[in-house]
Design an enzyme around this catalytic site. Structure first.
Site, PDB file in Angstrom:
ATOM      1  N   MET A  43       0.811  -1.050  -0.164  1.00 28.40           N
ATOM      2  CA  MET A  43       0.061  -0.103   0.055  1.00 28.40           C
ATOM      3  C   MET A  43       0.906   1.279   0.051  1.00 28.40           C
ATOM      4  O   MET A  43       0.451   2.501   0.123  1.00 28.40           O
ATOM      5  CB  MET A  43      -1.028   0.061   1.294  1.00 28.40           C
ATOM      6  N   ASP A  98      23.625 -11.431   4.814  1.00 30.77           N
ATOM      7  CA  ASP A  98      24.024 -12.199   3.408  1.00 30.77           C
ATOM      8  C   ASP A  98      25.408 -12.126   3.372  1.00 30.77           C
ATOM      9  O   ASP A  98      26.276 -13.502   2.919  1.00 30.77           O
ATOM     10  CB  ASP A  98      23.139 -11.608   2.363  1.00 30.77           C
TER      11      ASP A  98
END
EC number: 4.6.1.17
Length: 160
Positions: free
Chosen positions: A75, A129
């Site tokens: 949204m 990561d």
């Protein structure tokens, strides 16, 4: 508080119409805190991570995330960002904590809180990561909005 406008007449979520809102300068700052081991801290600060310069890559990831927030948070409005900055500092008092702060700015009809939160989160995930081959036990402890300015709801600053 004004009527909540995030639902259509059928009670389903919708993107809020902001066309009648005033255009103002809006800023937001958010922080993510990543707990790492001494080994990871030394690898990052010593430039020894095999995947490259961890903080430079995380900085770019954070900026890219802010620019693309509307593509992953359903949204959110696509916003013309006028500035994004990612900064890092180490807190070594009670362990090895990397504080990642994202600051986002726009001139528009809706705020940039989600862009700042997304940027800080993406930067933390990028550090994870890049360093997970060293130790997968890193923990993203806290992601929080630190401040926001502009708009009808006024300014906000965390009470810490």
């Amino acid at each position: 508080m004004s009527e909540f406008t995030h639902f259509n007449p059928e009670g389903r979520a919708r993107m809020v119409d902001v066309s009648d809102k005033e255009v103002t300068t809006r800023t937001a700052a958010a922080r993510s805190i990543l707990g790492v081991t001494e080994e990871i801290h030394q690898a990052i600060t010593g430039g020894k991570v095999k995947k490259g310069d961890v903080l430079s890559v995380a900085q770019v990831a954070g900026i890219m995330a802010a620019k693309n927030t509307h593509q992953i948070i359903p949204m959110c409005h696509p916003l013309p960002l006028s500035g994004v900055d990612i900064s890092f500092h180490w807190d070594l008092e009670d362990g090895h904590f990397l504080h990642i702060e994202a600051t986002v700015k726009t001139t528009g009809r809706t705020g940039v809180e989600m862009e700042a939160l997304t940027a800080a989160s993406a930067a933390a995930l990028t550090v994870y990561d890049m360093c997970k081959a060293i130790d997968k036990g890193m923990v993203i402890h806290e992601t929080a909005l630190l401040s926001k300015t502009g708009g009808k709801s006024g300014d906000y600053h965390i009470n810490k």
